[in-house]
Design a protein around this motif. Structure first.
Motif, PDB file in Angstrom:
ATOM      1  N   TYR A 109       0.836  -1.200   0.000  1.00  0.00           N
ATOM      2  CA  TYR A 109       0.000   0.000   0.000  1.00  0.00           C
ATOM      3  C   TYR A 109       0.869   1.247   0.000  1.00  0.00           C
ATOM      4  N   THR A 111       1.674   3.328   2.147  1.00  0.00           N
ATOM      5  CA  THR A 111       1.149   4.477   2.883  1.00  0.00           C
ATOM      6  C   THR A 111       2.270   5.290   3.497  1.00  0.00           C
ATOM      7  N   MET A 134      -3.072  -0.211  -4.357  1.00  0.00           N
ATOM      8  CA  MET A 134      -3.756   0.744  -3.488  1.00  0.00           C
ATOM      9  C   MET A 134      -5.261   0.488  -3.508  1.00  0.00           C
ATOM     10  N   GLN A 137      -8.926   4.047  -0.353  1.00  0.00           N
ATOM     11  CA  GLN A 137      -9.013   5.293  -1.096  1.00  0.00           C
ATOM     12  C   GLN A 137      -8.634   6.529  -0.285  1.00  0.00           C
ATOM     13  N   ASN A 138      -8.614   6.423   1.046  1.00  0.00           N
ATOM     14  CA  ASN A 138      -8.298   7.592   1.867  1.00  0.00           C
ATOM     15  C   ASN A 138      -6.800   7.755   2.113  1.00  0.00           C
ATOM     16  N   ASP A 139      -6.016   6.807   1.642  1.00  0.00           N
ATOM     17  CA  ASP A 139      -4.574   6.920   1.824  1.00  0.00           C
ATOM     18  C   ASP A 139      -4.026   8.080   1.004  1.00  0.00           C
ATOM     19  N   PRO A 141      -1.565  10.013  -1.656  1.00  0.00           N
ATOM     20  CA  PRO A 141      -0.964   9.534  -2.909  1.00  0.00           C
ATOM     21  C   PRO A 141       0.473   9.054  -2.695  1.00  0.00           C
ATOM     22  N   ASN A 171      -4.775   9.715  -9.859  1.00  0.00           N
ATOM     23  CA  ASN A 171      -4.291  10.752  -8.947  1.00  0.00           C
ATOM     24  C   ASN A 171      -3.691  10.174  -7.664  1.00  0.00           C
ATOM     25  N   TYR A 172      -3.434   8.841  -7.648  1.00  0.00           N
ATOM     26  CA  TYR A 172      -2.851   8.266  -6.452  1.00  0.00           C
ATOM     27  C   TYR A 172      -1.349   8.089  -6.543  1.00  0.00           C
ATOM     28  N   TRP A 173      -0.741   8.600  -7.593  1.00  0.00           N
ATOM     29  CA  TRP A 173       0.710   8.668  -7.636  1.00  0.00           C
ATOM     30  C   TRP A 173       1.116   9.729  -8.629  1.00  0.00           C
TER      31      TRP A 173
END
Length: 388
Positions: A109, A111, A134, A137-139, A141, A171-173
């Motif tokens: 993950y 995080t 991932m 969803q709240n983690d 990016p 948008n998570y990286w």
């Protein structure tokens, strides 16, 4: 005693010439069994217990030739891994043990993992791979800082950012500003869910890249306006758009292979291949293409259009390529058309009647009624299609 890298490798080469060729097993100090057939020998520096269980370092040898392939680092960080633990692991790397052919960071993950001077920036890597998984969803990016490849600027040749999750959000990286700016040797780049429109590559990367792959939800509308003089291979996997930017290949004079696999693309725009005159391999397998213009292609191009939705061979889109193949010396252009719903109606009269020798160019082509394209009766077409 900790051995420097070069002495460790020398010792391992001697070891490989004796024990690796035999059918025995070697046990490390941690009682981890190493199968000698794998040609992987655990590194002594850093000590295995200092980076275990999150990371594993090995010397790798080619199974067939015993050629030494270099040092490999594999790390697997899970959601419960804390920053202190991560930094403790990477603090074990210094100028005596931080050189790797390949670093692979898997699954996690991530995080609490930041790619910066305290983690990957401490290493000297020729090849870097990360697989991001991932689901929460709240983690925050995944972050690549400017210092993510700090020690590898002159040697890093390949970067791959992937995810096993097809719904991994774009948008998570992201690469932090300046992350790629100083990479002088980067020639291979593979990116999952990348927004090129908001994060274009710096000029140095545009010049050095030879292989470029985009996977998943990729934004490429501004891609047509950059030049990559040395790019040989451009690959798109799982591209979600229904069409491609018309001038995508305009500034790629050295392109040899273009791959589009399992995408949502339905239309290849007119003139798309006009400037791709050096491209001889087009792998357009498994899409929804129902319209394509082959005009401008190299007469020796190999075009894989299997498993698409092409139902017509429009004269204006296919005839220029067919004629170019037929009338160019030593040309061997080929179009694979297996599993396309060809109607084999009046739209193929130009091929079956006028340019019948061109039928050999279309391999695996079958009409929707089961007939092979090559078996369509030209006399019948002349009768049924007088105005074509």
């Amino acid at each position: 005693m900790v051995l420097p890298d070069y002495l460790e490798v020398l010792l391992l080469v001697c070891l490989c010439s004796t024990t690796l060729a035999s059918n025995i097993q070697i046990k490390s100090d941690q009682n981890i069994v190493l199968d000698v057939k794998s040609k992987d020998v655990q590194c002594a520096n850093p000590s295995p217990e200092a980076i275990y269980p999150a990371c594993f370092c090995s010397h790798r040898f080619d199974y067939e030739t015993d050629e030494y392939l270099g040092r490999f680092l594999y790390c697997d960080f899970w959601i419960y891994d804390e920053p202190e633990l991560i930094h403790e692991i990477f603090s074990q790397f210094n100028e005596t043990n931080n050189k790797f052919y390949e670093v692979f960071i898997s699954k996690a993950y991530l995080t609490n993992f930041v790619f910066d001077e305290n983690t990957t920036g401490k290493l000297i890597m020729e090849k870097f791979i990360v697989s991001v998984d991932m689901y929460i969803q709240n983690d925050p990016p995944v972050q690549f800082k400017e210092t993510a490849f700090e020690n590898s600027n002159s040697v890093l040749g390949a970067i791959s950012v992937n995810s096993p999750d097809p719904y991994f959000p774009m948008n998570y990286w992201n690469f932090g500003q300046g992350t790629l700016d100083n990479l002088k040797n980067l020639n291979h780049l593979e990116l999952f869910n990348y927004n090129y429109d908001t994060e274009p590559f710096p000029p140095s990367v545009l010049f050095t890249l030879q292989d470029l792959s985009f996977k998943g939800d990729t934004q490429l509308s501004s891609f047509s306006y950059v030049a990559m003089p040395n790019l040989k291979n451009l690959n798109l996997y799982y591209y979600l758009g229904s069409s491609l930017p018309p001038y995508m290949l305009y500034n790629l004079p050295g392109l040899e292979t273009f791959m589009l696999w399992y995408s949502g693309v339905e239309t290849i725009p007119d003139g798309f291949f006009t400037y791709a005159t050096s491209c001889e391999k087009l792998m357009l397998f498994g899409n929804f293409i129902n319209y394509i213009d082959l005009g401008g292609l190299n007469p020796s191009a190999w075009v894989d259009l299997r498993y698409n939705q092409i139902n017509k061979l429009q004269e204006k889109n296919f005839r220029p390529f067919v004629e170019n193949v037929l009338y160019t010396s030593n040309a061997n252009g080929t179009v694979l058309l297996d599993r396309n719903p060809l109607e084999c109606s009046c739209d193929i009269k130009w091929l079956v009647v006028d340019l019948r020798d061109g039928l050999q160019i279309f391999q695996g082509a079958q009409c929707a009624d089961g007939r092979a394209l090559a078996d369509v009766d030209p006399v019948l077409l002349e009768i049924e299609c007088p105005d074509f």
